[in-house]
Design a protein around this motif. Structure first.
Motif, PDB file in Angstrom:
ATOM      1  N   GLN A  87       0.827  -1.206   0.000  1.00 29.05           N
ATOM      2  CA  GLN A  87       0.000   0.000   0.000  1.00 29.05           C
ATOM      3  C   GLN A  87       0.865   1.261   0.000  1.00 29.05           C
ATOM      4  OE1 GLN A  87      -2.007   1.151   3.666  1.00 29.05           O
ATOM      5  NE2 GLN A  87      -3.928   1.425   2.539  1.00 29.05           N
ATOM      6  N   ALA A  88       1.881   1.271   0.876  1.00 28.95           N
ATOM      7  CA  ALA A  88       2.746   2.449   0.989  1.00 28.95           C
ATOM      8  C   ALA A  88       3.547   2.666  -0.294  1.00 28.95           C
ATOM      9  CB  ALA A  88       3.686   2.293   2.180  1.00 28.95           C
ATOM     10  N   GLY A  89       3.985   1.582  -0.911  1.00 25.33           N
ATOM     11  CA  GLY A  89       4.735   1.692  -2.155  1.00 25.33           C
ATOM     12  C   GLY A  89       3.905   2.328  -3.259  1.00 25.33           C
ATOM     13  N   ASP A  90       2.649   1.903  -3.370  1.00 25.22           N
ATOM     14  CA  ASP A  90       1.760   2.487  -4.379  1.00 25.22           C
ATOM     15  C   ASP A  90       1.424   3.944  -4.041  1.00 25.22           C
ATOM     16  OD1 ASP A  90       1.733   0.116  -5.761  1.00 25.22           O
ATOM     17  OD2 ASP A  90      -0.172  -0.582  -4.929  1.00 25.22           O
ATOM     18  N   TYR A  91       1.216   4.202  -2.756  1.00 25.47           N
ATOM     19  CA  TYR A  91       0.868   5.556  -2.316  1.00 25.47           C
ATOM     20  C   TYR A  91       2.024   6.524  -2.567  1.00 25.47           C
ATOM     21  CZ  TYR A  91      -1.863   8.820   0.561  1.00 25.47           C
ATOM     22  OH  TYR A  91      -2.623   9.870   1.008  1.00 25.47           O
ATOM     23  N   ALA A  92       3.243   6.032  -2.419  1.00 22.66           N
ATOM     24  CA  ALA A  92       4.429   6.884  -2.601  1.00 22.66           C
ATOM     25  C   ALA A  92       4.594   7.342  -4.050  1.00 22.66           C
ATOM     26  CB  ALA A  92       5.679   6.141  -2.145  1.00 22.66           C
ATOM     27  N   LYS A  93       3.964   6.649  -4.982  1.00 22.79           N
ATOM     28  CA  LYS A  93       4.040   7.069  -6.390  1.00 22.79           C
ATOM     29  C   LYS A  93       3.327   8.402  -6.592  1.00 22.79           C
ATOM     30  CE  LYS A  93       4.167   2.269  -7.988  1.00 22.79           C
ATOM     31  NZ  LYS A  93       3.420   1.179  -8.681  1.00 22.79           N
ATOM     32  N   LEU A  94       2.309   8.667  -5.760  1.00 20.11           N
ATOM     33  CA  LEU A  94       1.576   9.928  -5.836  1.00 20.11           C
ATOM     34  C   LEU A  94       2.035  10.920  -4.781  1.00 20.11           C
ATOM     35  CD1 LEU A  94      -2.036   8.516  -6.375  1.00 20.11           C
ATOM     36  CD2 LEU A  94      -0.477   9.448  -8.105  1.00 20.11           C
ATOM     37  N   HIS A  95       2.569  10.389  -3.672  1.00 24.46           N
ATOM     38  CA  HIS A  95       2.999  11.234  -2.552  1.00 24.46           C
ATOM     39  C   HIS A  95       4.415  10.792  -2.152  1.00 24.46           C
ATOM     40  CE1 HIS A  95      -1.241  12.479  -2.145  1.00 24.46           C
ATOM     41  NE2 HIS A  95      -1.521  11.192  -2.326  1.00 24.46           N
ATOM     42  N   GLU A  96       5.413  11.340  -2.835  1.00 26.10           N
ATOM     43  CA  GLU A  96       6.772  10.822  -2.710  1.00 26.10           C
ATOM     44  C   GLU A  96       7.374  10.983  -1.320  1.00 26.10           C
ATOM     45  OE1 GLU A  96      10.193  13.043  -4.267  1.00 26.10           O
ATOM     46  OE2 GLU A  96       8.706  14.220  -5.395  1.00 26.10           O
ATOM     47  N   MET A  97       6.884  11.936  -0.521  1.00 30.06           N
ATOM     48  CA  MET A  97       7.444  12.115   0.815  1.00 30.06           C
ATOM     49  C   MET A  97       7.082  10.947   1.745  1.00 30.06           C
ATOM     50  SD  MET A  97       9.286  14.683   0.532  1.00 30.06           S
ATOM     51  CE  MET A  97       9.769  14.936   2.242  1.00 30.06           C
ATOM     52  N   THR A  98       6.172  10.089   1.303  1.00 29.55           N
ATOM     53  CA  THR A  98       5.819   8.898   2.078  1.00 29.55           C
ATOM     54  C   THR A  98       7.071   8.096   2.423  1.00 29.55           C
ATOM     55  OG1 THR A  98       3.652   8.740   1.010  1.00 29.55           O
ATOM     56  CG2 THR A  98       4.502   6.742   2.058  1.00 29.55           C
ATOM     57  N   ASN A  99       7.949   7.919   1.459  1.00 28.22           N
ATOM     58  CA  ASN A  99       9.173   7.138   1.687  1.00 28.22           C
ATOM     59  C   ASN A  99      10.105   7.808   2.684  1.00 28.22           C
ATOM     60  OD1 ASN A  99       8.455   5.081  -0.082  1.00 28.22           O
ATOM     61  ND2 ASN A  99       9.381   6.105  -1.856  1.00 28.22           N
ATOM     62  N   HIS A 100      10.129   9.129   2.686  1.00 23.40           N
ATOM     63  CA  HIS A 100      11.046   9.851   3.567  1.00 23.40           C
ATOM     64  C   HIS A 100      10.555   9.883   5.017  1.00 23.40           C
ATOM     65  CE1 HIS A 100      13.396  11.200   0.136  1.00 23.40           C
ATOM     66  NE2 HIS A 100      12.268  11.559  -0.457  1.00 23.40           N
ATOM     67  N   PHE A 101       9.254   9.906   5.194  1.00 24.62           N
ATOM     68  CA  PHE A 101       8.699  10.011   6.543  1.00 24.62           C
ATOM     69  C   PHE A 101       8.422   8.652   7.185  1.00 24.62           C
ATOM     70  CE2 PHE A 101       6.658  14.390   5.463  1.00 24.62           C
ATOM     71  CZ  PHE A 101       7.920  14.969   5.547  1.00 24.62           C
ATOM     72  N   ALA A 102       8.637   7.590   6.465  1.00 25.53           N
ATOM     73  CA  ALA A 102       8.321   6.244   6.975  1.00 25.53           C
ATOM     74  C   ALA A 102       9.355   5.824   8.017  1.00 25.53           C
ATOM     75  CB  ALA A 102       8.276   5.233   5.833  1.00 25.53           C
ATOM     76  N   ALA A 103       9.027   6.009   9.279  1.00 19.72           N
ATOM     77  CA  ALA A 103       9.920   5.617  10.375  1.00 19.72           C
ATOM     78  C   ALA A 103       9.052   5.264  11.572  1.00 19.72           C
ATOM     79  CB  ALA A 103      10.881   6.763  10.703  1.00 19.72           C
ATOM     80  N   GLY A 104       9.653   5.200  12.764  1.00 20.62           N
ATOM     81  CA  GLY A 104       8.879   4.974  13.980  1.00 20.62           C
ATOM     82  C   GLY A 104       7.986   3.756  13.905  1.00 20.62           C
ATOM     83  N   GLY A 105       6.684   3.968  14.155  1.00 21.92           N
ATOM     84  CA  GLY A 105       5.734   2.873  14.193  1.00 21.92           C
ATOM     85  C   GLY A 105       5.632   2.129  12.880  1.00 21.92           C
TER      86      GLY A 105
END
Length: 367
Positions: free
Chosen positions: A202-220
């Motif tokens: 889900q996150a991989g597909d979402y990051a195609k439209l919202h690239e900062m998803t990959n950068h903020f993916a930490a913590g929980g």
């Protein structure tokens, strides 16, 4: 001391670590090993993990007092079928190390029926991000659950004798019905891997439209998806040998997500609060923080400033201590101290680490 011949089929992380644990308590035992890969056999021999090696599974089986099948589930069942046709020692103990149990136990009861052998299903619930015989670790199973699932081929003293053979693993031995084992592990092991991989997809597909998803993916998010890096073929086999239980958990989870979605849609503040509060209380009541189960460990948390060589200094203080894992929490935050999480194999190492870090630094240390 009585000498035994132990035959381990599968010289990976589990098989190699079991060999080391057996040797620790029984240095007089002879350990034979099977593996298709010549590289794995050579490493196991060079490091003294095993005494003899072969790429022909059937060749060593007649010599063994105990046969441990530490191979994938389908291969385990194939080897059980093969063992039924071989001239084995009378009352040889046969066991496995598979992550699902009912299919394996059923196969053993079917193929070994009427043979003068003993069988009990086994599941050592320990693992590592490392793999292969080169990663073998004598401490891998310390304080972890080692589950026995008896079958029709299990005699009154089978498990007691196997516990003695495996005493050097220093594991926590428990017995459970094979079907119940698969039901329990479907919830706490198999289904979470599906969730982790689904989140990553889900996150991989979402990051195609919202690239900062990959950068903020930490913590929980990082903690919830760590197991998505697990070996695909192993988990494919696990799901396909525990289909009913896993599908049941998926359907149950769908209903729970629908309920949460309904609470959000209705703007039910009290219902949403109760949802989170119930989850918090339930987690506190579970034995998650106690040693046992897959990848469980003793964790120490150190508040560390963003200064050069801080982590190196702490690790230097812990030289000689057996660590399971080290990582920084809150690593995506620049306005606060990082939290260094250090995981240990046992309580003794945890207490030692707490003592030396507290005495030699000014950092806040919590367990």
């Amino acid at each position: 001391m009585e000498e035994k011949i132990i035959y381990i089929a599968g010289l990976g992380l589990i098989g190699g670590s079991m060999a080391l644990g057996i040797k620790r308590a029984h240095p007089n035992y002879k350990i034979l090993g099977y593996n298709r890969s010549s590289e794995s056999r050579d490493i196991a021999l060079e490091r003294g993990i095993i005494d003899e090696a072969t790429d022909d599974f059937a060749s060593f089986a007649p010599r063994a007092d105990v046969i441990i099948l530490a191979v994938p589930i389908k291969q385990t069942i194939a080897f059980i079928k093969m063992l039924a046709e071989l001239d084995l020692k009378s009352n040889v103990i046969i066991t496995d190390a598979g992550s699902t149990k009912l299919d394996i136990v059923t196969a053993a009861d079917h193929y070994l029926k009427g043979r003068p052998v003993q069988f009990v299903g086994s599941h050592p619930m320990a693992g590592s991000h490392k793999s292969g015989v080169i990663a073998s670790d004598v401490t891998l199973f310390e304080n972890a659950y080692y589950i026995f699932t008896p079958s029709e081929m299990t005699q009154p003293d089978t498990i007691a004798n196997l516990k003695e053979v495996l005493s050097g693993l220093q594991a926590r031995f428990v017995e459970i019905d094979p079907k119940e084992h698969d039901n329990v592990t479907s919830q706490i092991s198999h289904f979470p891997h599906i969730i982790a991989s689904s989140l990553m997809e889900q996150a991989g597909d979402y990051a195609k439209l919202h690239e900062m998803t990959n950068h903020f993916a930490a913590g929980g998010f990082r903690d919830m998806t760590r197991i998505a890096e697990s070996e695909p073929s192993m988990w494919t086999s696990i799901l396909l040998t525990n289909k009913a239980a896993v599908l049941n958990r998926i359907e149950d989870f769908k209903e729970r997500l629908d309920k949460v979605a309904s609470l959000i849609e209705k703007g039910d503040e009290e219902g949403i609060w109760s949802f989170f509060d119930h989850g918090r209380k339930t987690r506190k009541e579970m034995e998650i923080h106690k040693r046992g189960g897959v990848d469980s460990s003793y964790d120490l948390f150190v508040d560390v400033p963003d200064e050069e060589d801080v982590i190196l200094h702490i690790l230097e203080l812990l030289r000689g201590t057996s660590l399971v894992n080290v990582h920084i929490n809150e690593e995506n935050r620049e306005d606060i101290h990082g939290i260094l999480q250090i995981s240990f194999k046992n309580e003794k190492d945890l207490k030692h680490a707490q003592k030396v870090i507290t005495e030699n630094t000014s950092y806040r240390v919590t367990i």
